[in-house]
Design a protein around this motif. Structure first.
Motif, PDB file in Angstrom:
ATOM      1  N   ARG A   1       1.102   6.440  -6.700  1.00 42.42           N
ATOM      2  CA  ARG A   1      -0.101   7.221  -7.010  1.00 42.42           C
ATOM      3  C   ARG A   1       0.179   8.705  -6.940  1.00 42.42           C
ATOM      4  O   ARG A   1      -0.265   9.483  -7.775  1.00 42.42           O
ATOM      5  N   THR A   2       0.914   9.137  -5.892  1.00 45.06           N
ATOM      6  CA  THR A   2       1.201  10.567  -5.779  1.00 45.06           C
ATOM      7  C   THR A   2       2.058  11.017  -6.946  1.00 45.06           C
ATOM      8  O   THR A   2       1.877  12.105  -7.488  1.00 45.06           O
TER       9      THR A   2
ATOM     10  N   THR B   1      -6.533   2.664  -9.523  1.00 46.36           N
ATOM     11  CA  THR B   1      -7.210   3.460  -8.501  1.00 46.36           C
ATOM     12  C   THR B   1      -7.406   4.892  -8.974  1.00 46.36           C
ATOM     13  O   THR B   1      -8.428   5.523  -8.704  1.00 46.36           O
ATOM     14  N   GLN B   2      -6.448   5.391  -9.738  1.00 47.58           N
ATOM     15  CA  GLN B   2      -6.578   6.756 -10.227  1.00 47.58           C
ATOM     16  C   GLN B   2      -7.775   6.866 -11.163  1.00 47.58           C
ATOM     17  O   GLN B   2      -8.569   7.806 -11.079  1.00 47.58           O
TER      18      GLN B   2
ATOM     19  N   GLN C   1       0.766   4.055  -2.758  1.00 49.88           N
ATOM     20  CA  GLN C   1       0.521   5.468  -2.483  1.00 49.88           C
ATOM     21  C   GLN C   1       1.592   6.328  -3.129  1.00 49.88           C
ATOM     22  O   GLN C   1       1.320   7.350  -3.754  1.00 49.88           O
ATOM     23  N   LYS C   2       2.858   5.870  -2.971  1.00 51.19           N
ATOM     24  CA  LYS C   2       3.955   6.651  -3.546  1.00 51.19           C
ATOM     25  C   LYS C   2       3.793   6.764  -5.053  1.00 51.19           C
ATOM     26  O   LYS C   2       3.893   7.841  -5.639  1.00 51.19           O
TER      27      LYS C   2
ATOM     28  N   ASN D   1       0.807  -1.214   0.000  1.00 51.82           N
ATOM     29  CA  ASN D   1       0.000   0.000   0.000  1.00 51.82           C
ATOM     30  C   ASN D   1       0.837   1.258   0.000  1.00 51.82           C
ATOM     31  O   ASN D   1       0.536   2.228  -0.697  1.00 51.82           O
ATOM     32  N   THR D   2       1.915   1.259   0.797  1.00 50.61           N
ATOM     33  CA  THR D   2       2.733   2.482   0.821  1.00 50.61           C
ATOM     34  C   THR D   2       3.379   2.704  -0.536  1.00 50.61           C
ATOM     35  O   THR D   2       3.421   3.843  -1.021  1.00 50.61           O
TER      36      THR D   2
ATOM     37  N   ALA E   1      -1.862   1.362  -9.358  1.00 55.02           N
ATOM     38  CA  ALA E   1      -1.990   2.794  -9.093  1.00 55.02           C
ATOM     39  C   ALA E   1      -2.847   3.455 -10.154  1.00 55.02           C
ATOM     40  O   ALA E   1      -3.733   4.280  -9.862  1.00 55.02           O
TER      41      ALA E   1
END
Lengths: 295, 334
Positions: free
Chosen positions: A66-67, A102-103, A63-64, A59-60, A99
């Protein structure tokens, strides 16, 4: 007698010893059982902890990723940072896909919230259902749906779009196979325009009961209204509105006929004609009532 | 008024039920108010018919007025006789912008060109449907008004509904319609029924369709069977799934009333235990017919109660998806 007692006592002793042994064995077994149970528990908890740790890690990194993607703005463009993060291993490829997924989902949700269309996966990923919402003047109207089959070719197999919207023509013209976004945008335009015109007609019928609708058609592209002019003469005036552009909510041609020929060429009615071309029907009629052109 | 006209009026009066007579005559608007008041609607129908005949003679009414009355009656009560659906294909460029007067003129011109003695009446109903009544004649005889054909068409849609058409005049009507609506051809939509509103709703998809949504509102069964709370709790998810699939295949709420679905089989016989029929080269011809007062409602109930297996077989769901109720099944597919 003593021998008999020794025998009995001896036997009893033996039995006692056996009983004690059995007790011990039982206790040991119980302990062992308990120990094994605790061991098993321990193993289960350890594996769960490892699983959770792996999930947190995934997940982390997601997230990375994704950002990073969000920062680049477009989900399709490749970016150097993204490339750097990708070390070519399957793991990071997968992460990138997740990623992006989800986006895309968030983008669709946002699109749905602002009244655009919404896409839902159906039939375990073999199909999608697109819901197109229509709205006019801030009011949500009908929602139309398309179910598309995701085979080698995209194919619409079910929809509830009314038959006077030229769906087949839009499919071929809009290149649904290659550019579905374009196709959906055009379809949404047609549907929203149709919903807008229908709503204008509905509001006109509701609010302006003095105006009679002589003719209308299902696609709401031709409208003939009859006005009553205030005054002693009270002659009938026919107003024909033609919406030749089916993607627009305003008419392309307004034609006014009346028995009183002077009326048609009067400046007041020339203004009314322009008004009908530029503002939605029900608001135009309100203005015309205020200026006293119609009853 | 000559005899044939009187005959038409008498037939028409026999057809219209007594309760509707007064409203129909009122809508007809060819009789003055005093004349209408003078008619006593409590009298038996044949007395009324005689009285009406006399009034019509007085007012000099002719065949075309009588046929107007018939048209009004049929428009108000369209669910009689057998209606067939047709689909227009290959729209030309200006098909979407056809308007009423254009269509009327074109149709009349085309049909009278094809067959000289024909009586056409076109009326636009309030729900944007165009009703056409055609009485056919020959090159030598006058139009025969006792067996007219009625055609219903919604402008800018590719569908036409026809009743009372014989095969003799079918190609003529086809051609006239195709030319007037600016399409390339017309084919049979394989959908027929007694209820015009039903087949129209089915083809133009005006019933409540159900699609998969993100936040499905729970669909309620309208007539729940007697319940056992334990069974319900166990089967809750299954029941919901079945109901959702049934509604997706057939629709929600009131469904169009179809009476029949016909499947004509032309497949090879497959059961090996029957010695006489196995191994034949020609296909086994059979016809399976489902009949009911409201076929779609009963099929939906079959699926939602578990009598028919889910997912719904495409043979059944094609009725709503393709809008037809006559299917020919060959070995290659439907």
């Amino acid at each position: 007698m003593e021998e008999a007692r020794k025998g009995v006592l001896g036997h009893l002793n033996m039995l006692e010893m056996e009983a004690n042994n059995l007790e011990l064995k039982k206790q040991e077994l119980r302990q062992r059982g308990r120990q094994e149970e605790l061991n098993a528990n321990l193993q289960a908890l350890l594996s769960k902890r490892d699983q959770l740790k792996a999930e947190i890690k995934a997940n982390t990194s997601l997230q990375k990723m994704r950002t990073l993607l969000d920062r680049t703005g477009f989900p399709y463009e490749r970016n150097e940072d993204v490339d750097n993060l990708e070390d070519g291993s399957d793991n990071s490829q997968l992460l990138l896909m997740m990623a992006r997924h989800t986006q895309l989902k968030d983008l669709l949700h946002a699109h749905h919230l602002i009244g655009g269309y919404d896409v839902l996966q159906t039939r375990k990923g073999k199909g999608v259902c697109v819901s197109l919402a229509t709205a006019y003047e801030g009011v949500y109207l009908e929602t139309y749906n398309l179910e598309i089959d995701l085979g080698s070719d995209l194919r619409i197999y079910r929809h509830n779009i009314p038959p006077f919207i030229p769906l087949e023509r839009l499919v071929t013209q809009g290149n649904m196979q290659t550019d579905i976004k374009d196709f959906l945008d055009t379809l949404s335009q047609y549907l929203n325009a149709y919903a807008g015109r229908k709503q204008q007609l509905h509001l006109t019928k509701e609010i302006h009961s003095s105006v009679q609708v002589v003719e209308s058609n299902a696609l709401c592209t031709i409208l003939v209204l009859m006005f009553t002019i205030p005054g002693e003469k009270a002659e009938a005036t026919l107003c024909t509105l033609q919406y030749a552009d089916h993607t627009q909510r305003l008419p392309t041609r307004v034609n006014i006929e009346s028995e009183d020929t002077a009326l048609v060429s009067s400046p007041q009615w020339k203004k009314n004609k322009a008004l009908l071309l530029e503002t939605p029907l029900h608001t135009a009629l309100v203005t015309m009532k205020k200026t006293g052109s119609i009853a | 008024m000559d005899d044939s006209t009187k005959h038409i009026l008498q037939r028409l009066m026999r057809r219209i039920p007594s309760q509707m007579l007064q409203t129909m005559l009122g809508k007809w608007a060819h009789l003055s108010r005093e004349d209408l008041h003078s008619l006593d609607f409590t009298q038996p129908k044949w007395v009324l018919t005689e009285h009406l005949l006399a009034l019509c003679e007085e007012n000099g009414l002719r065949v075309k007025h009588i046929t107007e009355l018939e048209m009004i009656y049929i428009i108000e009560n369209p669910n009689q006789g057998m209606w067939h659906g047709f689909q227009l294909l290959d729209a030309e460029e200006d098909a979407p912008s056809i308007e009423l007067t254009q269509f009327k003129e074109q149709f009349k011109a085309n049909l009278t060109e094809l067959i000289s003695h024909v009586s056409i009446k076109i009326k636009k109903h309030t729900d944007e449907a165009i009703w056409i009544r055609v009485a056919w004649g020959d090159n030598f005889t006058k139009p025969y008004h006792l067996k007219p054909t009625y055609v219903v068409h919604h402008l800018q849609t590719p569908y036409v509904f026809v009743t009372g058409l014989t095969s003799k005049y079918k190609p003529l009507l086809n051609q006239a319609l195709v030319l007037a609506t600016r399409y390339g051809s017309m084919k049979d939509a394989h959908l027929s029924g007694r209820n015009l509103t039903a087949i129209r709703d089915l083809l133009m998809r005006q019933y409540q369709q159900v699609f998969p949504t993100k936040n499905p509102k729970p669909l309620q069964e309208k007539n729940p069977v007697p319940r056992n709370p334990n069974i319900e709790k166990e089967q809750a998810e299954n029941t919901e799934n079945r109901l959702q699939m049934a509604c997706e295949a057939f629709g929600d709420g009131t469904l169009p009333q179809l009476q029949k679905a016909v499947y004509k089989l032309e497949t090879k016989f497959r059961d090996n235990s029957n010695k006489t029929l196995t191994g034949r080269e020609e296909p086994f011809r059979g016809v399976v017919e489902f009949a009911s007062t409201n076929l779609l409602e009963s099929l939906r109930h079959c699926v939602s109660s578990g009598m028919a297996s889910t997912p719904v077989t495409p043979l059944l769901s094609s009725i709503t998806q393709k809008g037809r109720n006559y299917f020919v099944i060959t070995d290659k597919g439907v």
